[in-house]
Structures are given as structure tokens and as C-alpha cells.
Motif scaffolding. Sequence first.
Motif, short mmCIF file in Angstrom:
data_model
loop_
_atom_site.label_atom_id
_atom_site.label_comp_id
_atom_site.label_asym_id
_atom_site.label_seq_id
_atom_site.Cartn_x
_atom_site.Cartn_y
_atom_site.Cartn_z
N ALA A 16 88.25 -2.97 48.68
CA ALA A 16 88.81 -1.62 48.83
C ALA A 16 89.26 -1.09 47.48
CB ALA A 16 89.97 -1.67 49.81
N ARG A 17 89.88 -1.97 46.70
CA ARG A 17 90.38 -1.53 45.40
C ARG A 17 89.22 -1.07 44.53
NH1 ARG A 17 92.39 -6.13 42.78
NH2 ARG A 17 93.56 -6.33 44.70
N ILE A 18 88.11 -1.81 44.61
CA ILE A 18 86.95 -1.41 43.80
C ILE A 18 86.44 -0.06 44.26
CG2 ILE A 18 84.53 -1.98 43.34
CD1 ILE A 18 85.53 -4.95 43.31
N PHE A 19 86.37 0.13 45.59
CA PHE A 19 85.92 1.42 46.11
C PHE A 19 86.84 2.53 45.61
CE2 PHE A 19 82.78 -0.42 48.70
CZ PHE A 19 81.99 0.61 49.17
N ASN A 20 88.11 2.19 45.54
CA ASN A 20 89.07 3.21 45.12
C ASN A 20 88.93 3.51 43.63
OD1 ASN A 20 91.15 4.95 45.18
ND2 ASN A 20 92.75 3.43 45.47
N THR A 21 89.01 2.45 42.81
CA THR A 21 89.05 2.67 41.36
C THR A 21 87.70 3.07 40.80
OG1 THR A 21 88.64 0.36 40.98
CG2 THR A 21 90.93 1.03 41.01
N ARG A 22 86.61 2.64 41.45
CA ARG A 22 85.28 2.91 40.92
C ARG A 22 84.56 4.00 41.71
NH1 ARG A 22 86.87 1.06 37.15
NH2 ARG A 22 86.65 -1.02 36.27
N ARG A 23 85.36 4.81 42.43
CA ARG A 23 84.69 5.81 43.28
C ARG A 23 83.82 6.73 42.44
NH1 ARG A 23 88.35 8.30 47.75
NH2 ARG A 23 88.09 6.21 48.59
N TYR A 24 84.29 7.03 41.22
CA TYR A 24 83.52 7.93 40.37
C TYR A 24 82.14 7.36 40.04
CZ TYR A 24 84.69 4.78 36.54
OH TYR A 24 84.82 3.68 35.72
N LEU A 25 82.04 6.03 40.11
CA LEU A 25 80.72 5.44 39.86
C LEU A 25 79.92 5.33 41.15
CD1 LEU A 25 81.70 2.46 37.54
CD2 LEU A 25 80.48 4.52 36.89
N LEU A 26 80.62 5.06 42.21
CA LEU A 26 79.91 4.74 43.45
C LEU A 26 79.40 6.00 44.14
CD1 LEU A 26 82.27 2.00 44.88
CD2 LEU A 26 80.29 1.74 43.41
N GLN A 27 80.17 7.09 44.03
CA GLN A 27 79.78 8.25 44.81
C GLN A 27 78.43 8.81 44.42
OE1 GLN A 27 83.50 10.50 45.26
NE2 GLN A 27 82.39 11.55 46.86
N PRO A 28 78.11 8.80 43.12
CA PRO A 28 76.78 9.35 42.78
C PRO A 28 75.63 8.48 43.29
CG PRO A 28 78.22 9.31 40.87
CD PRO A 28 78.91 8.54 41.93
N LEU A 29 75.90 7.24 43.73
CA LEU A 29 74.81 6.39 44.23
C LEU A 29 74.29 7.00 45.53
CD1 LEU A 29 76.34 2.86 43.70
CD2 LEU A 29 74.52 3.91 42.37
N GLY A 30 73.05 6.83 45.78
CA GLY A 30 72.43 7.50 46.93
C GLY A 30 73.05 7.18 48.28
N ASP A 31 73.40 5.94 48.49
CA ASP A 31 73.80 5.57 49.85
C ASP A 31 75.29 5.30 49.94
OD1 ASP A 31 73.81 3.39 48.31
OD2 ASP A 31 72.47 2.18 49.56
N PHE A 32 76.07 6.13 49.26
CA PHE A 32 77.51 5.90 49.31
C PHE A 32 78.03 6.00 50.74
CE2 PHE A 32 81.95 7.29 49.04
CZ PHE A 32 82.47 6.20 48.38
N SER A 33 77.51 6.98 51.48
CA SER A 33 78.07 7.18 52.83
C SER A 33 77.79 5.97 53.70
CB SER A 33 77.48 8.44 53.46
OG SER A 33 76.09 8.32 53.51
N ARG A 34 76.61 5.35 53.51
CA ARG A 34 76.31 4.14 54.29
C ARG A 34 77.28 3.03 53.89
NH1 ARG A 34 72.20 -0.05 54.35
NH2 ARG A 34 71.43 0.60 52.32
N ALA A 35 77.52 2.92 52.59
CA ALA A 35 78.44 1.89 52.11
C ALA A 35 79.84 2.14 52.68
CB ALA A 35 78.48 1.88 50.59
N TRP A 36 80.18 3.42 52.68
CA TRP A 36 81.49 3.80 53.21
C TRP A 36 81.63 3.34 54.66
CZ3 TRP A 36 85.87 5.63 51.26
CH2 TRP A 36 86.77 6.36 52.06
N ASP A 37 80.54 3.61 55.44
CA ASP A 37 80.57 3.21 56.86
C ASP A 37 80.72 1.71 56.99
OD1 ASP A 37 80.29 5.80 57.54
OD2 ASP A 37 78.12 5.72 57.91
N VAL A 38 79.97 0.98 56.15
CA VAL A 38 80.07 -0.49 56.24
C VAL A 38 81.48 -0.94 55.91
CG1 VAL A 38 79.26 -2.65 55.26
CG2 VAL A 38 77.64 -0.83 55.71
N LEU A 39 82.04 -0.34 54.88
CA LEU A 39 83.39 -0.74 54.49
C LEU A 39 84.38 -0.43 55.62
CD1 LEU A 39 85.34 -1.78 52.42
CD2 LEU A 39 85.49 0.50 51.45
N LEU A 40 84.22 0.79 56.20
CA LEU A 40 85.10 1.14 57.31
C LEU A 40 84.93 0.17 58.48
CD1 LEU A 40 84.73 5.02 57.28
CD2 LEU A 40 86.73 3.71 56.61
N ASP A 41 83.69 -0.24 58.69
CA ASP A 41 83.44 -1.19 59.77
C ASP A 41 84.18 -2.50 59.49
OD1 ASP A 41 82.03 -2.39 62.03
OD2 ASP A 41 80.99 -3.55 60.48
#
Length: 1675
Positions: A1123-1148
Amino acid sequence: MSGTSSPEAVKKLLENMQSDLRALSLECKKKFPPVKEAAESGIIKVKTIAARNTEILAALKENSSEVVQPFLMGCGTKEPKITQLCLAAIQRLMSHEVVSETAAGNIINMLWQLMENSLEELKLLQTVLVLLTTNTVVHDEALSKAIVLCFRLHFTKDNITNNTAAATVRQVVTVVFERMVAEDERHRDIIEQPVLVQGNSNRRSVSTLKPCAKDAYMLFQDLCQLVNADAPYWLVGMTEMTRTFGLELLESVLNDFPQVFLQHQEFSFLLKERVCPLVIKLFSPNIKFRQGSSTSSSPAPVEKPYFPICMRLLRVVSVLIKQFYSLLVTECEIFLSLLVKFLDADKPQWLRAVAVESIHRFCVQPQLLRSFCQSYDMKQHSTKVFRDIVNALGSFIQSLFLVPPTGNPATSNQAGNNNLGGSVSAPANSGMVGIGGGVTLLPAFEYRGTWIPILTITVQGSAKATYLEMLDKVEPPTIPEGYAMSVAFHCLLDLVRGITSMIEGELGEVETECQTTTDEGSSPTQSTEQQDLQSTSDQMDKEIVSRAVWEEMVNACWYGLLAALSLLLDASTDEAATENILKAELTMAALCGRLGLVTSRDAFITAICKGSLPPHYALTVLNTTTAATLSNKSYSVQGQSVMMISPSSESHQQVVAVGQPLAVQPQGTVMLTSKNIQCMRTLLNLAHCHGAVLGTSWQLVLATLQHLVWILGLKPSSGGALKPGRAVEGPSTVLTTAVMTDLPVISNILSRLFESSQYLDDVSLHHLINALCSLSLEAMDMAYGNNKEPSLFAVAKLLETGLVNMHRIEILWRPLTGHLLEVCQHPNSRMREWGAEALTSLIKAGLTFNHDPPLSQNQRLQLLLLNPLKEMSNINHPDIRLKQLECVLQILQSQGDSLGPGWPLVLGVMGAIRNDQGESLIRTAFQCLQLVVTDFLPTMPCTCLQIVVDVAGSFGLHNQELNISLTSIGLLWNISDYFFQRGETIEKELNKEEAAQQKQAEEKGVVLNRPFHPAPPFDCLWLCLYAKLGELCVDPRPAVRKSAGQTLFSTIGAHGTLLQHSTWHTVIWKVLFHLLDRVRESSTTADKEKIESGGGNILIHHSRDTAEKQWAETWVLTLAGVARIFNTRRYLLQPLGDFSRAWDVLLDHIQSAALSKNNEVSLAALKSFQEILQIVSPVRDSEKPETPPVVNVPVPVLIGPISGMSRPFIRTDSIGERLGRYSSSEPPLVTDELEDLNLWWAAWNTWYRIGSESTKPPITFDKLTFIPSQPFLTALIQIFPALYQHIKTGFNMDDLQKLGVILHSAISVPISSDASPFILPSYTEAVLTSLQEAVLTALDVLQKAICVGPENMQIMYPAIFDQLLAFVEFSCKPPQYGQLETKHIANAKYNQIQLFAPAEWVALNYVPFAERSLEVVVDLYQKTACHKAVVNEKVLQNIIKTLRVPLSLKYSCPSESTWKLAVSSLLRVLSIGLPVARQHASSGKFDSMWPELANTFEDFLFTKSIPPDNLSIQEFQRNENIDVEVVQLISNEILPYANFIPKEFVGQIMTMLNKGSIHSQSSSFTEAEIDIRLREEFSKMCFETLLQFSFSNKVTTPQEGYISRMALSVLLKRSQDVLHRYIEDERLSGKCPLPRQQVTEIIFVLKAVSTLIDSLKKTQPENACIDLFGITPYF
């Protein structure tokens, strides 16, 4: 000018002649006048010659006949004195060479006469000698006469004359031949046509010869005739002659003038036709004679061998063979065969002795032996003469041991007297000679009881004979014992020495010639090429011929030599003799080796080997090789029987060592003698000096040395050298001091022997290595199945050989290490240990050796050297692996900087250590790794860094030693740090390497395969590191998981910015989510069994005492990290194509964790949820307590206003600079809110699922039922406000409904009694729990949002009111949680919890919450009372309905504060709501509210609940005041507006006021209190209100009038009732006074009536009259 022709000499001569003549004339004056006259005339003659001639000597010679005449006449007188004087004078003339041929003839005739008269014999001889030696004038018949004269004088009776004559004859014969030689010299330049010699014996065939030659020829021919007992042709007048003398003369001529016979065919003819047949004929008695076959009274004594003749014949034969071998090939064959026969045992001892002396003469002439070999042995159908000679010597030596040395018993006594050491029959003491009381051993051979002394007979290399020189002996001499043996022994030694030095010399020449030829031939010019080739081929032919001869010589003699030498070696008791024998065997072995004659070489080596070992020692290698073909076989060669005699064991040698034999089952001990040690030294010498030619026989040599080393107890030490060491088991080796001092020397020689292997050529070296390997294999076989000390000789020596051959290690490395690896796998630990010691020493030495080119430029060699180290990893023995690792450690310490391409191998060795291989191994391997990580990362190729990561990771997974696992995780951290610091360099190098590999792959047409392939190589390195840490995060051990997790997330946090943008995709999916999946799976399946202790005495905290709880911690850590990585590195992760899928997996993952039946995990999941929603600002890594102390790298921190849509991203410089390589050149701006609403709605759905699932009550309850904890629920609800901020735009009633369900359920969850003390306030304090706070906050956020939100949101107000009112109800009726029975907090037994008793569930104190909710309702209502939705949805009615419950309960409420708050709230709400209600009176929206309100007033003011007994008066009065306030509200807010209010409601109010105005009492009060408790104030207030509304004079509408009328009627009715009751009570009470309050009441009523009447007067009296009169009767 010569001395005799000088003027002085001539003058002297003349004077002497004159004086001689004078003397003669004087002597003869009386008796012999003719002589006197002749003398005197002679004087005159001399004077005349001297006067007339200048050349006086020549003149004298011319006239010599006349000059000599007087002297001849003088001799003729036969007077001794005169004769002597004359002979002297004649001699003087001869010496001045003034005698002419004629004169000489006359002189000889005169001498002959004197001889016949036996006068002056010595003077005669002297005169003849002078005559023949001073000049050459005597020829032909004169000469023959002079010679015959000497011969005749030789056979006189006088001994002196005889001897002098013999000497003279010898000299004269020599003179004759010397003249011929001189003549040849003079005529050398004139080339003559040789005339063929006709094959007849006529002496006239010599007509071609010159004068001197003719004389010589005639003389030699007659000597042969004489020896053959035939008449001479030329020496006329011989009367007698002895054969012995003749043979001596023949020998001397042959010996002194060989060139005469070789240069002149006539003489050669004599040799062939005369001398040889003569010799053969004379030999016949010796050949035929057999010792013992004829008795001493033999009838044919002629045939008995005659020593003087036989001995001289042998001398002649020696000369013939030596000088004329080339002329007399066939004859020599016969002579040599005869010689061999003379050695037979049945020949007389003296004959054998002289024969062996003769043979000795040939043995010192190797060239001659070579000729024999070429002429006989190498020819077909020819006697193998050379072989026979050698074999005969062998047989001879054997026969001396087997046959008593004396010929027959009769002579044995005599032989014994000549013995050096006493009788032969007493061998026991035979070798001892007492000297000064001590005992000294005589050098001797001793064999099976036969003792033969060794005599010093000759200097090495010369054949000085004893018996061949006994020319004066007539009788055969007695041969001393041992003489023949000694000569034969020397024959063998000289034979070996001669052959070997000759062949080796020639071999050396050939080799140097070959070398020079090849050197010259390397650059031939066109013209000389042909000639060079020619010469080379000639040379080759020559070499082939020579080699054939050498080989034949060796083949012919080796067998006999070996047989004889072995026997002598065995029999020898003398060190010097032994040394000589061994040296002979050694040189032969070396020679055979050089010539490539394997069988013979091995046979000699075997002999030395056998000599080194104790007798009958069972050493298979010696019995299986050629030795088998040799031992105990009779070897017959042309009648020569050579028998191999086995060594005898009863040798009288000094024992110097006792040890154990090297065998699988050693029986007893074996003894080594000094001779064994001597042989051993020879063996060492052989190996040392001739190692290059040993070839396959290294096997023999080394096997023997191994056994000797074993018996002597030498053990290997470092470097492979053998040092004296005690035997490990069995009887210890016993060594004498003599051998003890020798041991270091032997050990040293042994080492030098292997050191010298560096000078061997490659092939020889391979032979040596192969031999050592096969020896080692035998030792290994022997060591199987027992734990006895194995023989480590071969291994130690392989090591030594390897170490000294480092300069060409490549050629022997594979066989060497291949074998040592086999040794390393041996079950015997000592064997293994040495195998490993040798192997590791070699590897270390190989790496440190100064190779050319150096290793850094010769990678292939370096890998070759390191490869065996890797191979050792396939061996399972821990001791070997330990050695391997120690070796690695040492290599690292010494060579770490220069390993280069060897790194993968070295790292592979560390990584090959498996978990089951014991702690010490893992520890050592880990030590190596630590060294690598601390010191060598910068020096290794970057391509190896991935291996380092893998290896470090594998140590983390080892479960032998927790500390190692934890430290290895630390190493991974250090490695990551290194990557970070050296990133650019590593990246460059890796990209370069990648390009090269890509190119290779394309060339080969294959796909480049590496993990995480599409990512750039440097990123792959990081990914490998992360993947390794990820594996460690699911290790079975909690401590490892924790450490690895912290390290993984710290690393990604600290260094993640180095990754390419695209690589983050892999990090998220392949590393982080993969890890989360595994952790979730492990956590959910973890064992719930309690773990008693953590190993040893470590107690485990109850929060970690099951595997499940331990996994929970891991899950928490992992989820938080991701979670911390998702938080601190969001600026890197969001431009990746499948961020929303990753987000769903993380939420799961967050959802499954939150719903896990573990408080710790679920709570942490929510914290992570909060974090990814950025509710909490991420803190710096350095502030996090759980990270390792090494981490001090700040991660990007989000700063800025929360409401802003985007904000700048502040970060440390180094990271800021690195960001340059992401998508754009400017650092990207990072948004706080996610633009994509879907993400937020996904989060909302997850939140909802978590909420609904976690708060849903279970169907059944038992003690294991999981009920969510308060902190969890609090956290859950706390998430909502922040989440809501993002979804409020789409948040609708359904969502609100969902939210309401969750809030309601959450609030309803009870808590465990054992947790209650920490969560609940004490019952008396009205404090909210944090959960309740959170719920209210959530609703607060909502209502605030609605407040500022658009119109359409305001329809949500009623729902919020419903929710809040539901909470308000909890004050009186706490919510149920499913079917769970909860206890009231006051009854919960949390103080006396018994251990392990099921927890009781405690309902919370909902009163403060409900009350707070009520306050919220009031506040909210204040704000929203007028809202359409609030009006439409009957919110006011609901509020009143809700408040009715606590109000009606009043004193029965759980908390007193509740109804008081309810009242005050009701009053406030009504104060706001009633005007609204009146406003909407016409719409009918509030119609249903009025009855509800009336009932509420009714229930409250006239409650059925009884006040508690302990209620104080003050309290009661306070409560009454509240009632009064309610009535006031009615009078102020309701009754004045009666016209807007339904009539029924007003009626209900009036009835109620009426009821209130009558004093009611409580029977429970004491008399004293009754007056207070009657609620006088309340009644009064009710009454006053009634009254007030009766008197109302401001009637403006009919409605108001109606309220007044109603109030009046109620008031009058009330007064009537009071009066009526008072009258009744008074009547009944009689004399007793009525209660005070009743009196007061009646007074109040009366006052009221009075007031009423007054008022009526003022207002319309007609309106009230009727009713008023209803009460008058009571007055």
C-alpha cells in the motif's frame, strides 16, 4: 750430426780400435802369432784409412771385412780372455755402424762357432743383439742363422743363458717386425699393385715382399711351424723348441704388430691358414676334457689340459679377437664358443678361471662386443655369440653357488688352505674375521649356505688378469675361493658399463646430429635442398642401422644379465657390491627405456623393486608384469641353461626397520634390511634421473615406493611431501637409528623425484600421472569397507607433481583433477580428506602461479583451474564441502580481485550448499559470501551480480541457522545499496554485455532467454533482487519473513526510482502482487495450533503463539508495504496502462485481509486502505520503526493542500535528477485525487463489502465466533469521510442506505468482556467510544456535504434523520447483534476472567452515543426544519415519535440524563418545528404529528414509571420544574395558536392540563415529604394555564374564543372536582385535620374561582355564567 759420427766420436773410435788391436796383438803374441800379425796389420790399415779419407766411417765400413778380420781370428782362438776382448771390439764397431753385410755374415758365422763350442754364451747373445738392432745389414740366411743361434742358446742347460736367450729371441723377433714396419713407412708413398696371394704354403710365394717384410714373413711362418711341431722352412739349424715359448712369441708379434697382418695380404693369409687352425688344434684336449671323467691314473695323460699351453692359447685367442676380429670373423666365432664352453662346471677350476679372465678382456671393449653382436647375433643361421657369452657368465655365477668350488675332493683341502675365509663347509662363521676383538664382515656373496668372498681383483673398466699372466707356472695354480666369482662379477659390471656408455654416447650423437640437421634444414636454399635431403636420409638410414644394433645388443644380453645380477643382488652381503649391482641394473633399465624396449626395461625395474621390498612380499604389480615370464623358468640358449633363481629369504642382512605391510588384511609385520633401503635409493635414483624413459613402468616404481613408504611409516604432509609419522594403528613401525637418520633424506629424495617431473616431456609426465592415478585407485579399492588408515602416497605425490608442473598445468589438469575428484568421493574419511587437500592445494597454487600469459589474459585456463572446485559441489560428504569452501575463502582472500570470468564458478560453489548439509558448512559458505559482498562487488563483472543476489537469497532460505538467514537479508540490502551507488556504471556494463549476447543469439538464431526479459538488464537485476526478497517474505520462519519484508519494501522505497518506468509494471504484478497472493494463501491456511516455545527457552508472546498469528504479522507487513508503494509511487504507477486493474487487485487484497478472522490483519488492512486513499500522509521511511536501521533514504513525500486537484512533488535531489528519464523531460506533477472516479467507486464498493461482511452478525455463536474489534470498526468508519469526499458527486440514496446499514451494524457490535476495560469508559462517565465518534463524524460529513451540495442532495436529509433517530433509540433499547446474548456492562465479569474461559460479550453503553445523536438531530433540525424534504418526510413527527420512548419511560430510562435531554430536545425541536407545522397547517403534512405530540406530552407528564426511592427532594423539585417547562411550552407555543391546530389536539391538551392541575399523590411518599412530592408547582401551572386561557380577553377569531371556552369548561370542571372531594373528605375525617396540600389546593381553587369571577365581570359575563353556576352548590 749423430753422436757416433761427430769428429770427437770418430777420433775416439779410431783410438779405441787401435788400442783394441794392440791389446789383441799383445795377448796373442805368444800363443797365436797369426792373430798378432793380423792385429798389427790391422793397426796400420786403420791408420791408413784415417789418413787418406775425409769420410772415415764410410771408409771403415767399406773395409770392414778386413778391419774385423783380426778380431774374428781372435775369437777363433777359443781363449776366453781373447774372445771377450774381440767380441767387445766387434760390438764397438757394430755400434758405430761400420760393419758391412759381408762382415756381418762373417761375424755371425764366427758367433755360430762359438755357440757350438758353448763359449761366452751371454756375450754372444749380446753381440747378436747389438748386430741386429744397430743396423739392418743382416738379412735372409744371415738373419735366420742369428735367430737360430739365439734359439739354440735358449735351450742350454744354464738357466741364466736360457733366460737371456729367451729375452734376446723376443727382442730379435720384435726387431725383425720393426724393420718391416720402418720399411713400410719408407715406401708408404709408392702405391703398389697388390699381388694376389696364392693359396699354397710354399714360402716362395713371398717373392712380392720387400726384404724386411720377407724376413718377417719367413720368421712368423716358421714360428707357426715350430709350435705345430713341424720343421721350419727358414730357421735352419733349430734343434729343439717348446710350444709355450712359441705361443708366447706368436702372441707378442700379433699383439705388437697388428698393422702388419692387417695391411699385408700375405700375413693375413698366414693368420687364417696357419695360426687359427693351430690354435683350434691345440685347444682340443681342453674341449674334450671333462673334470672327474678320468681318474688321476689316466692312460692318456696327453689329453689332459695343460695349464701353460692352455693359458697361452687363451692369450693368443684374446689377441686374435681383439686385433684381427674383422679378418677372422668365422674363426672368432669358434674361439668365442670355445671360451664359453670353458666356463662349464665340469671343466677344471683353473681353466674356468682363465676363461673368465679372457672373457673379462672382451667385456671392457664395448665396440668389440658390438661387433660380435653385428656379426653373429644379428645374422641369420649364426650362433648368438654375444648372448651366449652373457648367458654363460650368468650360468657360471649360478654354478658357483650351486656347485662346490673345488674340482674334486682330493684337492679341496688345498683349495681350502688358500681360502681367505676358511673352509667352505662352514658358511655360518665364514664371513667373520676377528680384528681386535671386534667382528668385521668380509665382502662376500652368500646364497643358500654357499659363502663366496668378493676379492678386489681389478680397477673398474680394466681387465687386469691374474692367471693369464702366470707364464712361469707349469702346474695349474690353486684358484682362491671367490676369485672366479669376483672376475665374473666384474665382467658383468664392465659389460653393462661399456654397453650403456657406448650406446648412450652414440644415441647422444645421433640426437645432436638430428638437431643440427633440423636446425640447418629449417631454411634451405634451392641449391642445397637436394643435398640436405640426401644427407638427412643417409643419416636416417645410419640411425636405423645403429638403432637395430643397439636394440639387438640389449635384447641379446638383458636376460642373462638380469638373471645373474638378480641372483648376485640377493646374495650380496657387501654394500659396495650391492651398490654396483644396483647401478648396473639401473643403467640397463635406463638404457632399455631410452631404446623403448619395454619388456627388458620393466624386468630390470622389477628386479630393483623386488630388491627394495622384504622377501616374498605380496605386491601384485611385480608379479603380474614381465616378472611373471622370468621367474623360476629355465631359459635355454644354445645349450646354456640360465636359471632364474628366486631370492632366498635367509639373507644375513642387518634389519633396519620393521613395519606393517600395505594390504587389506595385514598379517603380522615385515622387516626391511639395509639392502632394501639401498635398493629403494636406487629406485629413487632411477626415477629421478631417468623418469623420462620409464613410461608405463612408473607403475612398478611408484607401487614399490608406496609400499616402502608405508612400511617405513612416512605420512604425507602439506604440499604432498612425505614426513616420518607414527602409524595410526596396529603395531607401530620400528625403525633403527640408522634408518631414522636416513628417513628425512629418503623423504627429501622422494620429493625431489617428483620435483624433477617438471623436466620430463609431456608424454613421460602423462605416464607418471597415469601411474599415480592407477596406484591411487588401488589404494582406494583397498580402503573400501574399512576405516583403517589408507595409503595416501599416490594422492600426495599427485599433488606434488601437479605443484611443480604448474607451468604446463593444462596438459595434466584434467586427468589429475578428475582422479582427485574421485578420491574426494571415497567413503574412507582420511582418503577423502587428502583428496580434497590435494585438489584444493592445486587449485590455489594454480591460481597464484605466475602463468605466461597471465591468467587475466587466459580466461580459458582460469576456468579450467576453477572447474574442479565447482565439480566438488556434486560430492555430498560435508568434510569435502568444508574443504571446498575453505579453499574458496582462501581464493577470495588472495585472488578475489582477479577472478574475473571465474566468478560464476566461485559463486556457484557457495550457492550449491544445500539446506541439509549442516550448520558449519552453511556458516563457512556464508562467510565466503559475506566477504564477496563486503569486498568484491566492485571487482566482479556486472553480469555476476545477479548470481550474487541468487546466492545471497538462497542463504536466506536455509533454515539451519536463523542468524545466517537474517544476515543474508542484510547482505541483500547492502547489495541493493551497491546497485544504487554504482547504478550508472553497472547499467553501462550490463547494456554492453546484453548487446553482445543479443548479437550472438541472433547469429545462432536463438532467442535470448533471461528472467524478466523485456526489461532492461539493469532493471532485471533489481527485479531479481526483489524476487529473491519476495521468496524470503514467505519463508516458514516469522523472523525471516519480517526482515525480508522490511528490506523488500525499504529497497523498493529507497531505490525504486532507478527503475525504468515500464519496469514498474513487472514490480507490481510479478513481485508485489505475486507476494501478496502467496502471503494471503499461507495466512489463510496457517495452522492454529498453539506453539509452546520458540525453541530453547524462548517464550513466545501470546499474540504470536500460533503459526496463524505469526503469518498474520507477515500479512500485515506485506499489505502495508504494498500500500505504501502504491501511495508514494502513485505518480509512477498511474501512467501505466493497467493501473485500474492493479488498483482492483490491491483493493481485493485489502478486502480479503480486512475480512480475515484476525483482528491484527483486518485492522492493518484498513490502515493500508486509508493509506492508499491518502488519508494519512506517507511518512519518511526513516521514521518508520520497523525498517532496518541502515535505511536512511528519504522517499518522495506528498505535501500540499488536500483539496487541491494537483500539487507539486517535492523530492531529494538525487532522485529528482534521476526522474529525468521518465516520460517527459520535466518532473511529472502528481495529483492527489485520482482523476478517475472509477477508482474511487471501486474503493467505495470495497469499503461497502468490507463493512457489510464484517458487521453482519454470524448465524450461530460459539466461543470461537469471530466478532470484529472496536478499533477495526472505528478504522472502517473513519475511512468513509475521506472516501466520501471523492464520490460525493455520485453518492445517492441507495449508497446512503448502504452506509446506514453499515453504520447501524457497526454500532451494534458488542465487545469482549476482556477487552472492555481498555475500550469502555466507566459506566458513570458519559463518554463516546471512538467508534461512536467515527459514526457521528461520518454522518456529520454527509450532512455538511448535503448542506453545501446541490438541491437534489437535500432529499437525503430525512434519511440522515432516520439514521440518527435510530441511534437515539439505543438510549432505551440497545441494538441486538444477531442472536448473541450480551450482558450489561455492570454485570460483565472482566475483573475475574479465568484463563481460557470463553469471553463474555458486553453490550456497549449506548446512552452517551444516543444522547449525542439526539443533540445532532436537534442541531440538524434547527438548520433544516424548513427544507422541503424535511417537511415532506414528516421528520418532526419522527423526532417526536422517537423521543416519546425515553419520555414515556422517564425514570425507567437506563440513564436519567436521557429523558432530561429528550425533554430539552423536544422543547427545542418544537420551538423550531411548531412554527413550521403551523405554516404548513393547510397542507395537512403535519396532521399525523399532532396526536403523536399529544400522546408524547401525556406519556411524559403523567408517566407510569415511579421515581426511584433514593430521589432527593431537590432532584424531585428540579424534575418538577422540567414538567413546568413543558406546560409553559404548551401555554406559550401551542394554545395561543389554537386556531392553526386541530381541535382534537387542543381538547387533548386541555384534558391533560386539567389532569395536571389536580393534585395527585404518590402513596409511596412519607408523610413529611408528601407536600413536596405532590408537584404543587406543576398543578398550579396547569391550573394557571387553564385559567389564563379562560380569561383570555383578546379574542380576535372564533378559534380563540373556542380555546377559551374549552379552557373555561375544563377549569370549572376541575374546580368542581376539587371542591366536591374536599367536602367529602372533611365529612369523613371528622375531628381530624385534612392533609396540608389538600387544604392548599382548596385555597388555590377558591382563589382561582374568585379570580375567574373577577375576570368574567371584566369580559363578556354572558359567556361564562352558565358554567360558573355549576360549582355554586359546593360553596
